[in-house]
Design an enzyme around this catalytic site. Structure first.
Site, PDB file in Angstrom:
ATOM      1  N   ARG A  42      -5.022  37.757  -7.684  1.00  0.00           N
ATOM      2  CA  ARG A  42      -5.038  36.846  -6.337  1.00  0.00           C
ATOM      3  C   ARG A  42      -4.682  35.202  -6.771  1.00  0.00           C
ATOM      4  O   ARG A  42      -3.911  34.544  -6.248  1.00  0.00           O
ATOM      5  CB  ARG A  42      -6.370  36.892  -5.469  1.00  0.00           C
ATOM      6  CG  ARG A  42      -6.231  35.731  -4.374  1.00  0.00           C
ATOM      7  CD  ARG A  42      -7.697  35.903  -4.057  1.00  0.00           C
ATOM      8  NE  ARG A  42      -8.064  34.813  -2.812  1.00  0.00           N
ATOM      9  CZ  ARG A  42      -7.703  35.077  -1.553  1.00  0.00           C
ATOM     10  NH1 ARG A  42      -6.938  35.937  -1.132  1.00  0.00           N
ATOM     11  NH2 ARG A  42      -8.298  34.034  -0.660  1.00  0.00           N
ATOM     12  N   HIS A  94      -0.525  33.774  -2.811  1.00  0.00           N
ATOM     13  CA  HIS A  94      -1.445  34.642  -3.265  1.00  0.00           C
ATOM     14  C   HIS A  94      -0.684  35.864  -4.099  1.00  0.00           C
ATOM     15  O   HIS A  94      -0.002  36.408  -3.445  1.00  0.00           O
ATOM     16  CB  HIS A  94      -2.383  35.318  -2.245  1.00  0.00           C
ATOM     17  CG  HIS A  94      -3.446  34.409  -1.614  1.00  0.00           C
ATOM     18  ND1 HIS A  94      -3.905  34.390  -0.273  1.00  0.00           N
ATOM     19  CD2 HIS A  94      -4.254  33.475  -2.369  1.00  0.00           C
ATOM     20  CE1 HIS A  94      -4.824  33.447  -0.322  1.00  0.00           C
ATOM     21  NE2 HIS A  94      -5.106  32.864  -1.663  1.00  0.00           N
TER      22      HIS A  94
HETATM   23  O1  0X9 Z   1      -8.110  34.035   2.544  1.00  0.00           O
HETATM   24  C1  0X9 Z   1      -6.790  33.795   2.918  1.00  0.00           C
HETATM   25  O2  0X9 Z   1      -6.484  32.549   2.344  1.00  0.00           O
HETATM   26  C2  0X9 Z   1      -5.944  34.312   3.880  1.00  0.00           C
HETATM   27  N1  0X9 Z   1      -6.125  35.756   3.809  1.00  0.00           N
HETATM   28  S1  0X9 Z   1      -5.552  36.563   2.502  1.00  0.00           S
HETATM   29  O3  0X9 Z   1      -6.043  37.839   2.611  1.00  0.00           O
HETATM   30  N2  0X9 Z   1      -3.945  36.542   2.474  1.00  0.00           N
HETATM   31  O4  0X9 Z   1      -6.067  35.907   1.485  1.00  0.00           O
HETATM   32  C3  0X9 Z   1      -6.367  33.525   5.444  1.00  0.00           C
HETATM   33  C4  0X9 Z   1      -6.608  32.317   5.408  1.00  0.00           C
HETATM   34  C5  0X9 Z   1      -5.407  31.542   6.340  1.00  0.00           C
HETATM   35  N3  0X9 Z   1      -4.160  31.158   5.583  1.00  0.00           N
HETATM   36  C6  0X9 Z   1      -3.662  30.219   5.657  1.00  0.00           C
HETATM   37  N4  0X9 Z   1      -4.409  29.043   6.293  1.00  0.00           N
HETATM   38  N5  0X9 Z   1      -2.492  29.898   5.024  1.00  0.00           N
HETATM   39 ZN    ZN Z   2      -3.211  35.692   1.004  1.00  0.00          ZN
END
Ligand code: 0X9
Ligand code: ZN
Length: 430
Positions: A224, A173
């Site tokens: 993002r 991200h």
């Molecule tokens: O939404 C996401 O992808 C992650 N949070 S973020 O704020 N960094 O965007 C959480 C998802 C869990 N992460 C992975 N499975 N790698």
């Molecule tokens: Zn993330």
């Protein structure tokens, strides 16, 4: 009167200066950022936010449209308007000349100074090259491939290629700026020599979404996704952490190209994600740990994210996650939460951890959300973040070594020190 050349130079400077107060304000124009109590939010409200293509910041903030705000009001949801706080936060950070350092020259700084500013891609890659060149370890620069816009997904590889492999990657991200700073630091510390090199080989991918990262420096610090256009839509990019072929476009994703959790036109439609898949497939026989480093929320997580279920390896995953968060507490006094993605942060289908676990059988397919209360907290967070995450990584790998009975020299652990008092819990943007 100004010369034509002077006017030309000024125009050029204007064109290249990034994250100016105007750019920051325009990134938030027509949106609201609201603070909510996510853990106590009804499913109806979560669905409403997803339906309005809300952008989730950490756990308790959402960037939303005025229509979504109205809908929240209609549902009588408690929220706090925080848009101006966020704009002020980013304006203050970016106004500080030491907040960022750009270009290969920055790579030459000593450690204290290098990790006191956020570094752009050129600086990170230059430092990786120079540290590998001067390391006495068996190390090389690699690349798992190139991105949509042609940038290298540069790796630091350490080891002889025969040992169990640890694959850490950061910055999938784009806006999560503490993460490439961590991968750089991890590579730097291991290249200086470390007992874990007796047990493991390492591949560290410093910026997995290099196109997005470059865009956060040039244009919009809050970007993002990837930077590939979507045919038929004016919205650019796919969420690379929803683009894996595991419950593709399932819970916690969107099929709208304008969403921040857009799963993409097809699994692995994003080159930067397909390259990660191919690296995993090519090294599946040796891969023991995959760590996908994100920010922010202070969490250590593992599969599943796409479904509400524990994996058959839940006990091992819990044990080594607990070891990691305990090391963080020893290091900084911060208490991270840990557990499966689905219940610890939120449902998220098509992410890295589920695919590496289900398809490649990597038991320790994990993800961490680093510290902070924004995607670019003040640069004074970089060093303490690196220290606590490095301590967590050591504890994780010591745990995996013991669980799996891996050979290699004993890893000296830091002398137990009196636990420092927890850093003050700041509600907002410290
Ligand atoms: O939404 C996401 O992808 C992650 N949070 S973020 O704020 N960094 O965007 C959480 C998802 C869990 N992460 C992975 N499975 N790698
Ligand atoms: Zn993330």
């Amino acid at each position: 009167m100004k010369s034509v050349a002077a006017i030309g130079a000024a125009a050029l400077l204007g064109a290249v200066s990034a994250n100016t107060p105007e750019q920051i304000r325009s990134a938030f124009a027509g949106y609201h950022v609201v603070e909510v109590d996510y853990d106590h939010m009804s499913k109806e409200t979560v669905d409403l936010l997803v339906g309005h293509e809300a952008d989730h910041y950490g756990k308790n903030h959402f960037k939303i449209t005025p229509e979504a705000l109205k809908a929240l009001e209609n549902q009588n949801v408690n929220f706090k308007e925080t848009t101006e706080d966020w704009i002020n936060h980013f304006e203050t950070n970016f106004a500080d000349p030491n907040f960022t350092c750009k270009g290969a020259k920055c790579a030459e700084r000593d450690m204290q100074s290098f990790y006191s500013s956020y570094q752009d891609l050129e600086s990170l890659h230059a430092r990786a090259r120079s540290l590998v060149a001067s390391s006495s370890e068996n190390a090389r620069i690699g690349s798992i491939g190139t991105t949509y816009e042609g940038r290298d997904q540069l790796t630091v590889e350490i080891g002889d290629g025969t040992k169990p492999l640890v694959f850490y990657f950061c910055n999938i991200h784009a806006r999560e700026w503490l993460t490439p700073m961590y991968c750089m630091y991890m590579a730097e510390q291991l290249l200086a020599g470390h007992a874990l090199l007796d047990t493991y080989d390492f591949t560290i991918l410093i910026s997995a979404n290099a196109d997005g990262y470059a865009y956060t420096w040039s244009t919009n610090s809050q970007w993002r996704k990837t930077r590939k256009p979507n045919p038929g839509s004016s919205c650019v990019g796919t969420d690379p952490n929803r683009n894996y072929d595991n419950h593709f476009c399932g819970e916690g994703t969107s099929t709208s190209p304008c969403s921040e959790v857009y799963c993409g036109s097809a699994p692995f439609s994003e080159k930067c994600v397909a390259n990660i898949r191919d690296y995993g497939l090519a090294n599946a026989d040796r891969l023991v740990v995959m760590q996908d480093v994100h920010s922010y929320s202070e969490l250590w997580m593992f599969p599943y994210g796409g479904i509400s279920a524990d994996t058959p390896d839940y006990d091992k995953q819990m044990k080594c996650s607990e070891a990691a968060v305990n090391a963080i507490f020893q290091s900084s006094g911060n208490r991270w939460d840990f557990g499966p993605v689905y219940s610890t942060i939120y449902p998220a289908a098509g992410t890295s951890v589920d695919w590496f676990y289900d398809t490649l059988g990597v038991v320790y397919a994990m993800t961490s959300e680093l510290r902070g209360t924004s995607f670019q907290p003040s640069a004074s967070n970089i060093i303490p973040s690196n220290l606590e995450m490095f301590a967590a990584m050591e504890a994780q790998l010591i745990c995996v070594k013991a669980e799996e009975g891996l050979p290699g020299a004993e890893v000296p652990t830091a002398m137990p020190v009196p636990t420092p008092p927890p850093t003050p819990t700041c509600i907002f943007f410290c």
